[in-house]
Motif scaffolding. Structure first.
Motif, PDB file in Angstrom:
ATOM      1  N   ALA A 201     -47.067  25.510 -16.877  1.00 59.27           N
ATOM      2  CA  ALA A 201     -47.681  26.569 -17.695  1.00 59.27           C
ATOM      3  C   ALA A 201     -47.672  26.173 -19.170  1.00 59.27           C
ATOM      4  CB  ALA A 201     -46.941  27.886 -17.479  1.00 59.27           C
ATOM      5  N   ALA A 202     -46.533  25.613 -19.604  1.00 56.30           N
ATOM      6  CA  ALA A 202     -46.427  25.211 -21.009  1.00 56.30           C
ATOM      7  C   ALA A 202     -47.371  24.045 -21.306  1.00 56.30           C
ATOM      8  CB  ALA A 202     -44.987  24.814 -21.330  1.00 56.30           C
ATOM      9  N   THR A 203     -47.487  23.113 -20.336  1.00 58.78           N
ATOM     10  CA  THR A 203     -48.376  21.957 -20.546  1.00 58.78           C
ATOM     11  C   THR A 203     -49.822  22.408 -20.647  1.00 58.78           C
ATOM     12  OG1 THR A 203     -46.836  20.626 -19.271  1.00 58.78           O
ATOM     13  CG2 THR A 203     -49.009  19.677 -19.652  1.00 58.78           C
ATOM     14  N   LEU A 204     -50.224  23.317 -19.740  1.00 60.71           N
ATOM     15  CA  LEU A 204     -51.597  23.830 -19.785  1.00 60.71           C
ATOM     16  C   LEU A 204     -51.864  24.503 -21.117  1.00 60.71           C
ATOM     17  CD1 LEU A 204     -54.335  24.524 -18.558  1.00 60.71           C
ATOM     18  CD2 LEU A 204     -53.300  26.539 -17.503  1.00 60.71           C
ATOM     19  N   SER A 205     -50.915  25.316 -21.536  1.00 63.19           N
ATOM     20  CA  SER A 205     -51.079  26.036 -22.804  1.00 63.19           C
ATOM     21  C   SER A 205     -51.177  25.051 -23.971  1.00 63.19           C
ATOM     22  CB  SER A 205     -49.901  26.994 -22.981  1.00 63.19           C
ATOM     23  OG  SER A 205     -49.857  27.437 -24.293  1.00 63.19           O
ATOM     24  N   GLU A 206     -50.364  23.992 -23.915  1.00 64.95           N
ATOM     25  CA  GLU A 206     -50.373  22.995 -24.994  1.00 64.95           C
ATOM     26  C   GLU A 206     -51.719  22.279 -25.062  1.00 64.95           C
ATOM     27  OE1 GLU A 206     -46.898  20.438 -24.861  1.00 64.95           O
ATOM     28  OE2 GLU A 206     -48.057  18.893 -25.885  1.00 64.95           O
ATOM     29  N   ILE A 207     -52.249  21.893 -23.873  1.00 71.52           N
ATOM     30  CA  ILE A 207     -53.540  21.183 -23.849  1.00 71.52           C
ATOM     31  C   ILE A 207     -54.676  22.127 -24.239  1.00 71.52           C
ATOM     32  CG2 ILE A 207     -55.203  19.952 -22.409  1.00 71.52           C
ATOM     33  CD1 ILE A 207     -52.872  19.049 -20.650  1.00 71.52           C
ATOM     34  N   ALA A 208     -54.648  23.328 -23.626  1.00 71.98           N
ATOM     35  CA  ALA A 208     -55.766  24.250 -23.834  1.00 71.98           C
ATOM     36  C   ALA A 208     -55.745  24.865 -25.222  1.00 71.98           C
ATOM     37  CB  ALA A 208     -55.728  25.346 -22.771  1.00 71.98           C
ATOM     38  N   ASN A 209     -54.551  25.224 -25.692  1.00 71.50           N
ATOM     39  CA  ASN A 209     -54.471  25.921 -26.985  1.00 71.50           C
ATOM     40  C   ASN A 209     -54.113  24.999 -28.136  1.00 71.50           C
ATOM     41  OD1 ASN A 209     -54.891  28.372 -25.653  1.00 71.50           O
ATOM     42  ND2 ASN A 209     -52.723  28.540 -25.181  1.00 71.50           N
ATOM     43  N   GLY A 210     -53.977  23.713 -27.822  1.00 75.77           N
ATOM     44  CA  GLY A 210     -53.633  22.756 -28.871  1.00 75.77           C
ATOM     45  C   GLY A 210     -54.679  22.742 -29.969  1.00 75.77           C
ATOM     46  N   ASN A 211     -54.798  21.650 -30.651  1.00 71.29           N
ATOM     47  CA  ASN A 211     -55.658  21.611 -31.827  1.00 71.29           C
ATOM     48  C   ASN A 211     -57.137  21.534 -31.463  1.00 71.29           C
ATOM     49  OD1 ASN A 211     -53.413  21.764 -33.384  1.00 71.29           O
ATOM     50  ND2 ASN A 211     -53.215  19.555 -33.605  1.00 71.29           N
ATOM     51  N   THR A 212     -57.646  22.620 -30.907  1.00 69.68           N
ATOM     52  CA  THR A 212     -59.080  22.702 -30.643  1.00 69.68           C
ATOM     53  C   THR A 212     -59.593  24.012 -31.232  1.00 69.68           C
ATOM     54  OG1 THR A 212     -58.940  23.937 -28.575  1.00 69.68           O
ATOM     55  CG2 THR A 212     -58.760  21.547 -28.410  1.00 69.68           C
ATOM     56  N   ILE A 213     -60.894  24.100 -31.361  1.00 67.96           N
ATOM     57  CA  ILE A 213     -61.497  25.375 -31.756  1.00 67.96           C
ATOM     58  C   ILE A 213     -61.680  26.246 -30.516  1.00 67.96           C
ATOM     59  CG2 ILE A 213     -63.559  26.446 -32.769  1.00 67.96           C
ATOM     60  CD1 ILE A 213     -63.952  23.792 -34.348  1.00 67.96           C
ATOM     61  N   ALA A 214     -62.037  25.616 -29.396  1.00 67.14           N
ATOM     62  CA  ALA A 214     -62.335  26.367 -28.165  1.00 67.14           C
ATOM     63  C   ALA A 214     -61.096  27.048 -27.596  1.00 67.14           C
ATOM     64  CB  ALA A 214     -62.932  25.426 -27.123  1.00 67.14           C
ATOM     65  N   ALA A 245     -67.900  15.984 -27.227  1.00 69.10           N
ATOM     66  CA  ALA A 245     -67.904  17.338 -26.660  1.00 69.10           C
ATOM     67  C   ALA A 245     -66.458  17.700 -26.374  1.00 69.10           C
ATOM     68  CB  ALA A 245     -68.744  17.370 -25.389  1.00 69.10           C
ATOM     69  N   CYS A 246     -65.746  18.120 -27.420  1.00 67.05           N
ATOM     70  CA  CYS A 246     -64.291  18.251 -27.291  1.00 67.05           C
ATOM     71  C   CYS A 246     -63.788  19.625 -27.732  1.00 67.05           C
ATOM     72  CB  CYS A 246     -63.606  17.158 -28.101  1.00 67.05           C
ATOM     73  SG  CYS A 246     -63.906  17.320 -29.856  1.00 67.05           S
ATOM     74  N   GLY A 247     -64.668  20.615 -27.772  1.00 65.40           N
ATOM     75  CA  GLY A 247     -64.225  21.957 -28.166  1.00 65.40           C
ATOM     76  C   GLY A 247     -63.638  21.985 -29.569  1.00 65.40           C
ATOM     77  N   GLY A 248     -64.059  21.039 -30.399  1.00 62.90           N
ATOM     78  CA  GLY A 248     -63.601  21.024 -31.793  1.00 62.90           C
ATOM     79  C   GLY A 248     -62.309  20.264 -32.028  1.00 62.90           C
ATOM     80  N   GLN A 249     -61.785  19.629 -30.978  1.00 66.90           N
ATOM     81  CA  GLN A 249     -60.501  18.910 -31.085  1.00 66.90           C
ATOM     82  C   GLN A 249     -60.533  17.839 -32.181  1.00 66.90           C
ATOM     83  OE1 GLN A 249     -59.840  16.368 -27.767  1.00 66.90           O
ATOM     84  NE2 GLN A 249     -57.609  16.551 -27.819  1.00 66.90           N
ATOM     85  N   SER A 250     -61.687  17.228 -32.381  1.00 65.46           N
ATOM     86  CA  SER A 250     -61.740  16.109 -33.325  1.00 65.46           C
ATOM     87  C   SER A 250     -61.933  16.549 -34.776  1.00 65.46           C
ATOM     88  CB  SER A 250     -62.868  15.139 -32.933  1.00 65.46           C
ATOM     89  OG  SER A 250     -64.108  15.795 -33.002  1.00 65.46           O
ATOM     90  N   VAL A 251     -62.085  17.863 -35.014  1.00 68.08           N
ATOM     91  CA  VAL A 251     -62.277  18.299 -36.397  1.00 68.08           C
ATOM     92  C   VAL A 251     -61.157  19.208 -36.907  1.00 68.08           C
ATOM     93  CG1 VAL A 251     -64.779  18.088 -36.292  1.00 68.08           C
ATOM     94  CG2 VAL A 251     -63.729  20.283 -35.752  1.00 68.08           C
ATOM     95  N   VAL A 252     -60.260  19.625 -36.009  1.00 82.27           N
ATOM     96  CA  VAL A 252     -59.214  20.574 -36.418  1.00 82.27           C
ATOM     97  C   VAL A 252     -57.911  19.825 -36.705  1.00 82.27           C
ATOM     98  CG1 VAL A 252     -57.819  22.524 -35.639  1.00 82.27           C
ATOM     99  CG2 VAL A 252     -60.242  22.460 -35.098  1.00 82.27           C
ATOM    100  N   ALA A 253     -57.360  20.016 -37.882  1.00 84.57           N
ATOM    101  CA  ALA A 253     -56.113  19.346 -38.216  1.00 84.57           C
ATOM    102  C   ALA A 253     -54.915  20.133 -37.667  1.00 84.57           C
ATOM    103  CB  ALA A 253     -55.983  19.199 -39.733  1.00 84.57           C
ATOM    104  N   TYR A 254     -54.883  21.422 -37.834  1.00 84.57           N
ATOM    105  CA  TYR A 254     -53.829  22.269 -37.260  1.00 84.57           C
ATOM    106  C   TYR A 254     -54.221  23.721 -37.343  1.00 84.57           C
ATOM    107  CZ  TYR A 254     -52.620  22.450 -42.235  1.00 84.57           C
ATOM    108  OH  TYR A 254     -52.666  22.573 -43.582  1.00 84.57           O
TER     109      TYR A 254
END
Ligand SMILES: NC(=O)c1ccc[n+]([C@@H]2O[C@H](COP(=O)([O-])OP(=O)(O)OC[C@H]3O[C@@H](n4cnc5c(N)ncnc54)[C@H](O)[C@@H]3O)[C@@H](O)[C@H]2O)c1
Length: 254
Positions: A201-214, A245-254
């Motif tokens: 659950a924590a891993t999913l949350s980290e990947i999904a809610n990590g540094n992306t816009i989506a 196509a990365c849900g904004g992962q490549s433009v968000v610093a934190y």
């Protein structure tokens, strides 16, 4: 029906993004040569295309073996006709610190991602140069940004972006070649990695809610749609491009 009367080849067609791409190309009218090292799952993809009224052919091959690649392409051309579209989706990640990565692991990761992409491009380019065609190579957002312990994988995927740009220059405009760099997609390999982690659950949350816009994983279909766009005539002026196509992962610093 953007691919009516076209012959497409998809590597990695037994699972995830490659499977989704093969099914979508068939829905849009293409006859699809399906390539994967996993024979039994590959047959499932072909059967699913046929059940839906499409045309497909299984060509099992290890993309990292040039002799097998040559045979697979020959079988597809003999069975379906000359190849108009190639999608290189076979591959997979290695998550390991660089200093712990063995020679074998490094080579395996480079082979199934970068070398396999090169072998398939090399095999179809002579015919495509004569009659035209298009190639989409699957790279990764990790070709551009760093996540922990992806040294071999990020090197392989950055290699795919460079290879794509170079081949586009050398074989265009007759052959239009691009790559796509997805962020995390909800595919079987990602689900398996999440489930195998100590706290899924924590891993999913980290990947999904990590540094992306989506703040979520991509669905397979969202990335398939990007691949189909690049492979279609709608992208006729797009050449040597890496579509991120990365849900904004490549433009968000934190
Ligand atoms: N899932 C993600 O989050 C993600 C993100 C960015 C990029 N990608 C890339 O997208 C592509 C597809 O990933 P996926 O998540 O659908 O993975 P997946 O594991 O579901 O599918 C990959 C397929 O490639 C096949 N394959 C692997 N090595 C092969 C080889 N040597 N020869 C022939 N077939 C081989 C596997 O058997 C499998 O069927 C890969 O290139 C991956 O690196 C995935």
């Amino acid at each position: 029906m953007r691919f009516q009367n076209r012959v497409a080849v998809v590597t990695g067609a037994a699972s995830g993004l490659g499977r989704g791409t093969a099914l979508a190309l068939a829905r849009e009218g293409a006859k699809v040569g399906c390539v994967d090292v996993n024979r039994s799952a590959l047959v499932e993809t072909v059967l699913e295309i046929e059940r839906a009224g499409g045309v497909a052919l299984a060509a099992p091959a290890d993309v990292a073996d040039s002799a097998q690649v040559r045979l697979a392409v020959a079988a597809i051309v003999a069975g379906l006709g000359a190849i108009d579209v190639l999608v290189n989706s076979a591959g997979g990640a290695l998550v390991k610190a660089a200093h712990e990565t063995t020679d074998e692991e490094w080579r395996h990761c480079l082979d199934r991602n970068l070398t396999g992409t090169f072998y398939f491009c090399r095999e179809v380019l002579p015919s495509m140069t004569g009659r035209g065609g298009t190639i989409v190579n699957v790279a990764s957002s990790l070709a551009r940004i760093a996540a922990p312990d992806f040294a071999a994988y990020s090197a392989a995927k950055a290699g795919i972006v460079g290879l794509t740009r170079q081949l586009a220059r050398d074989y265009g405009p007759k052959v239009r070649i691009n790559s796509v760099s997805p962020g995390a997609i909800d595919t079987p390999s990602v689900r398996a990695a999440i489930d195998a982690s100590p706290d899924p659950a924590a891993t999913l949350s980290e990947i999904a809610n990590g540094n992306t816009i989506a703040r979520r994983l991509a669905s397979t279909d969202e990335v398939v749609e990007v691949i189909l766009f690049l492979a279609s005539d709608s992208a006729s002026f797009v050449m040597g491009h890496d579509l991120v196509a990365c849900g904004g992962q490549s433009v968000v610093a934190y």
